[in-house]
Scaffold this motif. Structure first.
Motif: not given
Length: 257
Positions: A3-8, A80-88, A193-202
């Motif tokens: 199990l893994r947690l990532d904080v952005v 955009r910063a949240r989106s880049l951070g999540a991808a990272h 997987d839910a993050y991917r399903a909703v298309g991430g942050f706008d």
């Protein structure tokens, strides 16, 4: 499977608050490792076009802290910063070499080639002007384990930032156990997987958190909400976005005059 947690944590010119934010996260990381030693945890700070000492303070804090790294971008705004951070975060392997204390630069999301374990990974989000509770990461993990897709948490303004009259106005409308009525990027978690399903942050300058949760609900995903372990966030009236929490405080509770 681990199990893994990532904080952005997006950060734009938060030199006065970033150290307190990181110290609170360090306590939460230590607490999680003590209570759930089998869980992998990492924190990524997105340095969003910082022009003050925020980057230097984060890099100093990251020295010797394997749980913390940074991503440096131009000033792209919080969505955009949240989106880049999540991808990272999603591109980082669970084990192996860590990104060093943080002078990577990219303006495009990294690509994650391993989607097999996304239901075992959780993206927790907070802000650089905020302080999470010691048990916050355990709370986020419990949401993942329980089968939630999204966890919407509460925030409280830092009482040290508010005049006594303004604080009293806020407290009068937020008695203990008050119903949660807002979505806050400073206290938000979502399964990968839910993050991917909703298309991430706008990539929008504000309300990216509200929009993400609205899409999750529209898809019928399980969205839990809690008022337990609220995140303490800045009580300033002059915020980083025109319609964010700072503006909400100013319009709703006014000043002391």
């Amino acid at each position: 499977m681990t199990l893994r947690l990532d904080v952005v944590v997006p950060a734009h010119d938060e030199q006065d608050r970033i150290v307190a934010c990181l110290e609170a996260l360090a306590t939460a990381v230590s607490n999680l490792r003590h209570e759930r030693p089998h869980v992998s945890v990492h924190v990524s700070v997105v340095l969003d076009g910082c022009t003050d000492d925020t980057a230097a303070l984060v890099h100093a804090h990251a020295d010797g802290a394997a749980w913390l790294d940074t991503l440096v971008t131009d000033h792209v705004g919080v969505g955009r910063a949240r989106s880049l951070g999540a991808a990272h975060a999603l591109a980082r392997p669970v084990a192996g070499a860590l990104v060093s204390a943080g002078r990577q630069r990219t303006d495009e999301p990294a690509v994650d080639h391993d989607d097999a374990d996304l239901d075992q990974r959780w993206l927790a989000h907070t802000d650089a002007d905020s302080r999470v509770a010691a048990g916050w990461l355990v709370q986020q993990l419990d949401a993942l384990v329980s089968g939630a897709h999204v966890l919407v948490g509460a925030v409280v303004p830092d009482p040290d930032d508010l005049d006594a009259v303004v604080l009293a106005r806020w407290q009068a409308t937020h008695p203990p156990g008050a119903t949660l009525g807002h979505v806050h990027g400073a206290n938000l978690g979502i399964r990968a997987d839910a993050y991917r399903a909703v298309g991430g942050f706008d990539p929008v300058p504000e309300h990216e958190d509200v929009r993400l949760v609205a899409r999750a609900r529209a898809l019928g995903l399980r969205v839990d909400a809690t008022t337990s372990l609220p995140v303490v966030t800045s009580g300033r009236f002059d915020g980083r976005t025109p319609g964010g929490y700072a503006e909400h405080l100013r319009r709703t509770y006014g000043d002391a005059s």
